[in-house]
Each structure stands twice: as C-alpha cells, then as structure tokens.
Design a protein around this motif. Structure first.
Motif, PDB file in Angstrom:
ATOM      1  N   GLY A  11      15.787  12.196 -10.248  1.00  0.00           N
ATOM      2  CA  GLY A  11      15.835  10.875 -10.836  1.00  0.00           C
ATOM      3  C   GLY A  11      15.984   9.731  -9.850  1.00  0.00           C
ATOM      4  N   ARG A  12      15.893   9.988  -8.591  1.00  0.00           N
ATOM      5  CA  ARG A  12      16.030   8.910  -7.600  1.00  0.00           C
ATOM      6  C   ARG A  12      14.748   8.073  -7.537  1.00  0.00           C
ATOM      7  NH1 ARG A  12      12.726   9.917  -3.553  1.00  0.00           N
ATOM      8  NH2 ARG A  12      12.126  12.071  -3.038  1.00  0.00           N
ATOM      9  N   GLY A  13      14.859   6.910  -6.914  1.00  0.00           N
ATOM     10  CA  GLY A  13      13.694   6.080  -6.674  1.00  0.00           C
ATOM     11  C   GLY A  13      13.095   6.367  -5.302  1.00  0.00           C
ATOM     12  N   PRO A  14      12.085   5.603  -4.890  1.00  0.00           N
ATOM     13  CA  PRO A  14      11.455   5.821  -3.586  1.00  0.00           C
ATOM     14  C   PRO A  14      12.451   5.655  -2.436  1.00  0.00           C
ATOM     15  CG  PRO A  14      10.080   4.429  -4.962  1.00  0.00           C
ATOM     16  CD  PRO A  14      11.394   4.561  -5.675  1.00  0.00           C
ATOM     17  N   LEU A  15      12.252   6.478  -1.407  1.00  0.00           N
ATOM     18  CA  LEU A  15      13.122   6.480  -0.233  1.00  0.00           C
ATOM     19  C   LEU A  15      12.347   6.055   1.010  1.00  0.00           C
ATOM     20  CD1 LEU A  15      15.147   9.829  -0.380  1.00  0.00           C
ATOM     21  CD2 LEU A  15      16.139   7.544  -0.262  1.00  0.00           C
ATOM     22  N   MET A  16      13.016   5.330   1.899  1.00  0.00           N
ATOM     23  CA  MET A  16      12.550   5.137   3.258  1.00  0.00           C
ATOM     24  C   MET A  16      13.657   5.675   4.163  1.00  0.00           C
ATOM     25  SD  MET A  16      12.648   3.672   6.384  1.00  0.00           S
ATOM     26  CE  MET A  16      13.990   2.532   6.098  1.00  0.00           C
ATOM     27  N   GLN A  22       6.311  21.165   4.290  1.00  0.00           N
ATOM     28  CA  GLN A  22       5.677  22.189   3.449  1.00  0.00           C
ATOM     29  C   GLN A  22       6.572  22.577   2.279  1.00  0.00           C
ATOM     30  OE1 GLN A  22       4.643  24.906   6.941  1.00  0.00           O
ATOM     31  NE2 GLN A  22       3.117  25.489   5.430  1.00  0.00           N
ATOM     32  N   ARG A  23       7.853  22.695   2.559  1.00  0.00           N
ATOM     33  CA  ARG A  23       8.786  23.210   1.557  1.00  0.00           C
ATOM     34  C   ARG A  23       9.145  22.155   0.506  1.00  0.00           C
ATOM     35  NH1 ARG A  23      12.285  27.635   1.592  1.00  0.00           N
ATOM     36  NH2 ARG A  23      14.257  27.399   0.462  1.00  0.00           N
ATOM     37  N   TYR A  24       9.291  20.898   0.931  1.00  0.00           N
ATOM     38  CA  TYR A  24       9.836  19.883   0.025  1.00  0.00           C
ATOM     39  C   TYR A  24       8.921  18.680  -0.227  1.00  0.00           C
ATOM     40  CZ  TYR A  24      14.126  22.425   1.189  1.00  0.00           C
ATOM     41  OH  TYR A  24      15.064  23.405   1.383  1.00  0.00           O
ATOM     42  N   GLY A  25       7.862  18.524   0.572  1.00  0.00           N
ATOM     43  CA  GLY A  25       6.997  17.358   0.397  1.00  0.00           C
ATOM     44  C   GLY A  25       6.154  17.445  -0.867  1.00  0.00           C
ATOM     45  N   ASP A  26       5.708  16.258  -1.344  1.00  0.00           N
ATOM     46  CA  ASP A  26       4.839  16.240  -2.522  1.00  0.00           C
ATOM     47  C   ASP A  26       3.800  15.132  -2.345  1.00  0.00           C
ATOM     48  OD1 ASP A  26       6.071  13.797  -3.137  1.00  0.00           O
ATOM     49  OD2 ASP A  26       7.517  14.727  -4.493  1.00  0.00           O
ATOM     50  N   ARG A  27       3.095  14.805  -3.408  1.00  0.00           N
ATOM     51  CA  ARG A  27       1.999  13.840  -3.331  1.00  0.00           C
ATOM     52  C   ARG A  27       2.477  12.462  -2.871  1.00  0.00           C
ATOM     53  NH1 ARG A  27      -3.120  12.907  -4.731  1.00  0.00           N
ATOM     54  NH2 ARG A  27      -3.694  10.806  -5.462  1.00  0.00           N
ATOM     55  N   ASN A  28       3.732  12.162  -3.099  1.00  0.00           N
ATOM     56  CA  ASN A  28       4.236  10.846  -2.741  1.00  0.00           C
ATOM     57  C   ASN A  28       4.977  10.815  -1.393  1.00  0.00           C
ATOM     58  OD1 ASN A  28       3.325   9.372  -5.003  1.00  0.00           O
ATOM     59  ND2 ASN A  28       4.956  10.281  -6.252  1.00  0.00           N
ATOM     60  N   THR A  29       4.856  11.877  -0.609  1.00  0.00           N
ATOM     61  CA  THR A  29       5.533  11.931   0.686  1.00  0.00           C
ATOM     62  C   THR A  29       4.599  11.444   1.790  1.00  0.00           C
ATOM     63  OG1 THR A  29       6.810  13.858  -0.056  1.00  0.00           O
ATOM     64  CG2 THR A  29       6.803  13.375   2.309  1.00  0.00           C
ATOM     65  N   THR A  58      11.916  -5.484   0.596  1.00  0.00           N
ATOM     66  CA  THR A  58      11.102  -5.490  -0.624  1.00  0.00           C
ATOM     67  C   THR A  58      11.934  -5.192  -1.865  1.00  0.00           C
ATOM     68  OG1 THR A  58      10.567  -3.129  -0.534  1.00  0.00           O
ATOM     69  CG2 THR A  58       9.120  -4.635   0.695  1.00  0.00           C
ATOM     70  N   GLY A  59      13.057  -4.496  -1.696  1.00  0.00           N
ATOM     71  CA  GLY A  59      13.854  -4.071  -2.843  1.00  0.00           C
ATOM     72  C   GLY A  59      13.266  -2.886  -3.570  1.00  0.00           C
ATOM     73  N   ALA A  60      12.147  -2.333  -3.043  1.00  0.00           N
ATOM     74  CA  ALA A  60      11.457  -1.235  -3.723  1.00  0.00           C
ATOM     75  C   ALA A  60      11.859   0.135  -3.184  1.00  0.00           C
ATOM     76  CB  ALA A  60       9.942  -1.412  -3.580  1.00  0.00           C
ATOM     77  N   TRP A  61      12.647   0.174  -2.119  1.00  0.00           N
ATOM     78  CA  TRP A  61      13.049   1.442  -1.518  1.00  0.00           C
ATOM     79  C   TRP A  61      14.548   1.454  -1.256  1.00  0.00           C
ATOM     80  CZ3 TRP A  61       8.258  -0.586  -0.156  1.00  0.00           C
ATOM     81  CH2 TRP A  61       7.161   0.300  -0.188  1.00  0.00           C
ATOM     82  N   ARG A  62      15.151   2.634  -1.340  1.00  0.00           N
ATOM     83  CA  ARG A  62      16.483   2.850  -0.774  1.00  0.00           C
ATOM     84  C   ARG A  62      16.247   3.268   0.674  1.00  0.00           C
ATOM     85  NH1 ARG A  62      21.840   4.320  -1.052  1.00  0.00           N
ATOM     86  NH2 ARG A  62      22.467   6.298  -0.140  1.00  0.00           N
ATOM     87  N   GLY A 118       0.790  -1.225   0.000  1.00  0.00           N
ATOM     88  CA  GLY A 118       0.000   0.000   0.000  1.00  0.00           C
ATOM     89  C   GLY A 118       0.817   1.267   0.000  1.00  0.00           C
ATOM     90  N   LEU A 119       2.155   1.146   0.049  1.00  0.00           N
ATOM     91  CA  LEU A 119       3.015   2.328   0.059  1.00  0.00           C
ATOM     92  C   LEU A 119       4.001   2.333  -1.105  1.00  0.00           C
ATOM     93  CD1 LEU A 119       3.782   2.563   3.891  1.00  0.00           C
ATOM     94  CD2 LEU A 119       2.346   4.113   2.563  1.00  0.00           C
ATOM     95  N   ARG A 120       3.836   1.421  -2.032  1.00  0.00           N
ATOM     96  CA  ARG A 120       4.773   1.376  -3.160  1.00  0.00           C
ATOM     97  C   ARG A 120       4.756   2.704  -3.925  1.00  0.00           C
ATOM     98  NH1 ARG A 120       6.831  -4.013  -3.868  1.00  0.00           N
ATOM     99  NH2 ARG A 120       6.421  -4.941  -1.809  1.00  0.00           N
ATOM    100  N   GLY A 121       5.960   3.181  -4.240  1.00  0.00           N
ATOM    101  CA  GLY A 121       6.098   4.444  -4.960  1.00  0.00           C
ATOM    102  C   GLY A 121       6.124   5.659  -4.053  1.00  0.00           C
ATOM    103  N   LYS A 122       5.908   5.469  -2.731  1.00  0.00           N
ATOM    104  CA  LYS A 122       5.905   6.592  -1.795  1.00  0.00           C
ATOM    105  C   LYS A 122       7.276   6.741  -1.123  1.00  0.00           C
ATOM    106  CE  LYS A 122       1.399   7.052  -2.307  1.00  0.00           C
ATOM    107  NZ  LYS A 122       0.847   8.120  -3.172  1.00  0.00           N
ATOM    108  N   ASP A 123       7.585   7.982  -0.720  1.00  0.00           N
ATOM    109  CA  ASP A 123       8.731   8.235   0.159  1.00  0.00           C
ATOM    110  C   ASP A 123       8.200   8.217   1.592  1.00  0.00           C
ATOM    111  OD1 ASP A 123      10.656   8.728  -1.915  1.00  0.00           O
ATOM    112  OD2 ASP A 123       9.687  10.674  -2.222  1.00  0.00           O
ATOM    113  N   VAL A 124       8.714   7.314   2.410  1.00  0.00           N
ATOM    114  CA  VAL A 124       8.208   7.142   3.775  1.00  0.00           C
ATOM    115  C   VAL A 124       9.299   7.554   4.760  1.00  0.00           C
ATOM    116  CG1 VAL A 124       7.147   5.557   5.405  1.00  0.00           C
ATOM    117  CG2 VAL A 124       6.774   5.233   2.942  1.00  0.00           C
TER     118      VAL A 124
END
Length: 557
Positions: A400-405, A475-482, A337-341, A240-246
């Motif tokens: 160009g980075r991928g999703p971050l945790m 506020q300054r750096y977050g986006d829809r995937n944060t 999962t291999g889906a996050w750095r 449920g969090l794939r593609g998100k920065d957590v």
C-alpha cells in the motif's frame, strides 16, 4: 730489547679516541646519507626506485655554497633554517606519496587538510579508537623525528664544512661543475635526470597550486549561481517518471578498469552478460554509458554530490559550500514534486549526517539503523545483499505504499577488499549472523595485500559480489514500475588501476517499462549493462541536467 708496557689509562684514552673518531665518522656518513635521501626523495610511489637516489640535487649544492658564504654569526641560524625547510619538504613529499597511492594526485596545501580527518575516521572504523590514537601518535612522533634529524644533520655538516673550509669550497665547486655538466649532456638515470631540481620544482608547483586553490572558492560561487532547474515548477519536474520507483545506487569503486583491465575484464564481462540476459528474461532492458568522476581512489561523497547536484565537487571546500546552499539536487527534485517518498540507505555513515536533508531525503537508514548484527568486512560495515534486503523490508516491500525514490550506497567493494562477502540465500539473511562463517573463511588484509595481483583479484571479486547483489535484488523484487540507475562513484586505488589516469565509471539505467528507456534513446548509450568502449563519456556533473531534461515534459506530450 723490551718495550715498556703502556700505562692502562693511556691505553684506555687511545681506545676512547679511536672509538670517538669512529662514532664521529659514522655520524657524518649518516648525516650525508640522510640529507641526500631527503633532497632526492621522489613524491610519487612509482618513482620510488633505488636509481631515483643516484642523482645530484641542485638544492643541496646551493645550500652548501650559501652556508659557506654566510657570515659566521648567521651561519648556524642559516643551517637550522635550511634543515627545517628540507624537513618540511620531506613531510610534504610523504603526504604526496600517500595521496598518490590512494587518490592518484598530490596533497593540496589549501584544500586537503580536512581529508586527514577522514583518514583518522577510517582508522577508527577499521582499527578502533586505540588503533586510531596509536597511529596518530606514531605519525606525529615520526614527523618531529624527521624535522629534528634533518636539522641536526644540516648543522653537523655545516660545522664540518667550516672546519675544513678550503676542501669544502673545492668540493662544492666540483659538485656544481658536475651538476652543470650533467645538465648540458642531458644525462639520465632510470628515465630521470641525474642533475635533479626536485624540491625547486615541487615548490614551484605548490605555489601555482596554492594560488589556484585560493581562487577556487570564487570560481565555484560563479558556477553555482547558474542553476537551470532552480525555478522549475514542481508539477513540471520528472513527469516522465510519475508512478515509478526510482533507485539511484552507487557501487563503491566500480570503475572503468573493472570492465577493461585484462586481469579483471573476462570475469566482470561474464557477470555483466549473464546479468543482462537474466534481466531481459525478467522483462527488464538496460542502457549504459560512461561518466567521468571528479575523484579517483577515494572521496566517494564528492562524486555522489557531483552526480546529484550538477556541479563539479572535487574538494572538501566545494562540498561544504554546496551543502550549505539551496542548490536543486537530483534527489531533492523528487522530494520537491511531492509525488515520491525519498529515502537514503547509507551503511557507511556511522555518525550524524545533516547533509541528508540537503539532498532531499525524507528518511535515512545509516549503518546503525539497518538491523545488521553480523560481522564487518574490512571497512564495509554491512554486506550489500543485506543492505538491499533491509531496504526491501523497511520500504520497498511494504504493501500500500506510494512511489519511492531511494539513494542507496553499496559499500562491499570498498578498499581494502579483505575479506569479501559472498552471496547467500536471500530468505536466510535474518539479522546478518549468517555472514559470520563467510567472514571467517575470507582472506585477511595481510593476505590480500601481499601482491598487486592478489589485490586486483579481490577487488574484482568484490565488484562481482556487488553486481550479483544488485541484479539479484532487481530480479527478485523489481516490477514494471521499478527504475534502477546504478553507477560507480570512482576508480579504485592505483594499485588496482596500474596508475591509469582514466577517471571514467560505468553508469546504467534499467527499466521494465520501455517508455522509460525511449526517453534516453538519443543519448547514444549501449544496450545492456556493459558500456561499449566508444560509448559517450560525460563529466559526472552533466548527468543531473540531462536526466531532469529527459524525464521532464516532452514536446508534443
């Protein structure tokens, strides 16, 4: 009629005898006072009042009776043994006073010795190597002096009792009768019984504590053997969090008292309301609840590992056992999962930290690798705003980075809250030199700790600063995937909490994508950054399983 002039040597001898008698009398009075203080010394700071010393110690009366009854050849050895035992109990009570002042609990004779090393590390980080060594030397000398003086006092009073045996027996009987009378009548002074059994009670409690602590390793092994997610396939974790920065962010000492104590609540409430509104305007929503931490006052790493492992890590023995295991952690699940750095930002870590690999972190930014060249702020080496800006510069803001945790530890609200940094222009943070002037204008530890009211005010200011830094970053750096998960690790020291026994800390999940919060709609959490007083309180070790369940595969999806 004239009197003969006394011989000079005879006059000197008389003066010498009078002086010797005065010294002997004064030494005896000091010995009595020292033993009385040692026997009735409380082991909790809030009991440390003058009236606490106006009590009859049963242990002293029994010791006097025992020494009078012993054969002459055994009496001196008995006095030395009794003095050493009383001295050791005094040292234990001093340790308890320190632990109650910071951690709101007594010293554990089995599990807490490692924390003394942590205290030495704190001294080195705040006062330098010289200050650390000087303090350790002072503590060792004081401990030796306590043992020596109390043992000497016990031997001296034993010698006097034997010399005046008849009067000593009558006095001991009178004191024993007075003690029994006080018990029968239930006489109290300042809420404490006049007839005291403090040391006997202390020994009884410690015997129980030692048995429980020795059994703790076996109990923990049984608990750790149960892991609901140990064999979950990687492709079924955190779907449920794939593609998100957590971002999992711990705010040091952010506890329930900051939100509910009348001395702090109005200002913190204003910050939380304002921040909720500003995040909403930026498209973010939040839900908040409470977690019960395993520690209070200190021991942040125990709370962090409890939150991330799903196990109750309340002492150093459990922490060592955990970090030498293959337990599935919350952060490690993202890496699996291999889906996050996965990265860790830990400004409070200034030495090698092998535990970082256990927690599943691909890369760690410790206090030496944040590019900070500004001043420290008490124990905190790096202001929170700079910590977050470094994370953006090194990881979050890269194209160009991928999703971050990320696991991010914010330390500006760490004891002793002197001085406290303040917000500055994000664009002007540079290498941190901008904080030099802020540091000079801040209050010293001596100024802050002159009263509990001043301590609470600066603690509140530090929490305000940490919240402004975190919300400002989002506020300054977050986006829809944060997705931001932030929480306190534990309540602050008892000076701030007014000895509150509550161990609750606020926890909040913030997201731009509404489907993220939809998944926790059944948790009963409060809308916004401030949890309601009646919001659910979970033990901190329950969060891992609830989170992994909520963001795993859902029925019908």
């Amino acid at each position: 009629m004239s009197h003969p002039t006394p011989h000079p040597r005879l006059a000197w001898l008389r003066r010498h005898i009078r002086t010797g008698r005065g010294v002997a009398f004064g030494t005896t009075v000091l010995a009595v006072a020292l033993l009385l203080v040692a026997l009735v010394l409380p082991d909790q700071p809030d009991h440390l009042t003058p009236k606490a010393f106006v009590r009859l110690p049963a242990e002293g009366i029994l010791l006097a009776a025992l020494l009078l009854a012993l054969p002459a050849r055994m009496r001196r050895a008995g006095a030395v043994a009794g003095g050493v035992l009383i001295g050791l109990l005094v040292l234990l009570k001093c340790l308890d006073l320190g632990f109650y002042s910071v951690l709101y609990r007594p010293f554990d004779l089995v599990l807490d010795w490692g924390l003394l090393g942590s205290a030495a590390d704190y001294l080195r980080e705040t006062s330098g190597r010289t200050g650390e060594l000087a303090t350790i030397a002072g503590v060792v000398l004081l401990a030796v002096a306590v043992l020596g003086l109390i043992t000497g006092a016990t031997v001296r009073l034993t010698t006097l009792m034997v010399r005046h045996r008849a009067r000593s027996v009558r006095g001991t009987l009178a004191l024993g009768t007075a003690w029994v009378t006080c018990v029968v009548l239930g006489l109290h002074s300042a809420g404490q019984p006049v007839a005291a059994t403090l040391d006997a009670d202390l020994l009884g409690d410690r015997a129980h504590q030692v048995r429980a602590s020795l059994a703790d390793a076996r109990i923990f092994r049984r608990q750790a053997a149960v892991d609901a997610f140990a064999h979950t396939p990687a492709d079924r974790l955190l779907t449920g969090l794939r593609g998100k920065d957590v971002l999992f962010t711990f705010v040091e000492s952010y506890g329930r008292s900051a939100i509910e104590d009348p001395a702090m609540a109005p200002r913190i409430d204003a910050v939380l309301k304002e921040s909720t509104a500003s995040l909403k305007a930026a498209g973010f929503q939040a839900r908040s609840g409470w977690l019960r931490s395993p520690v209070t006052g200190g021991g942040s790493w125990l709370a962090h590992s409890t939150f991330l492992s799903g196990l109750w890590i309340s002492n150093q023995q459990r922490f060592r056992s955990l970090t030498s295991s293959d337990r599935t952690t919350l952060t490690g699940s993202f890496r699996r999962t291999g889906a996050w750095r996965s990265v860790g930002v830990v400004p409070g870590v200034l030495v090698a930290w092998p535990e970082g690999r256990f927690f599943g972190l691909d890369h760690i930014y410790d206090g030496h690798h944040l590019g900070y060249h500004g001043p420290d702020f008490g124990w905190s080496q790096v202001p929170d705003q700079f910590t977050l800006e470094t994370f953006r510069r090194e990881e979050f803001g890269k194209a160009g980075r991928g999703p971050l945790m990320a696991e991010i530890i914010l330390t500006s609200s760490h004891y002793p809250w002197a001085p406290v940094p303040r917000m500055t222009d994000w664009a002007k943070l540079g290498d941190g030199s901008v904080f030099q002037q802020i540091r000079r204008e801040g209050k010293s530890q001596e100024e802050v700790w002159k009263s509990p009211e001043s301590v609470r005010a600066e603690y509140r200011a530090s929490i305000e600063y940490s919240l402004h830094s975190l919300v400002g970053f989002l506020q300054r750096y977050g986006d829809r995937n944060t997705v931001l998960v932030f929480l306190g690790d534990h309540q602050p020291v008892p000076t701030v909490t007014a000895n509150s026994p509550r161990k609750d800390v606020p926890v909040t999940i913030v997201a731009h994508d509404p489907t993220v919060l939809d998944r926790i709609s059944g948790w009963g959490w409060t809308e916004g950054l401030k949890p309601a007083p009646d919001a659910p309180v979970w033990p901190m070790d329950a969060f891992r399983d609830r989170f992994l369940t909520a963001y795993g595969p859902q029925p019908g999806r």
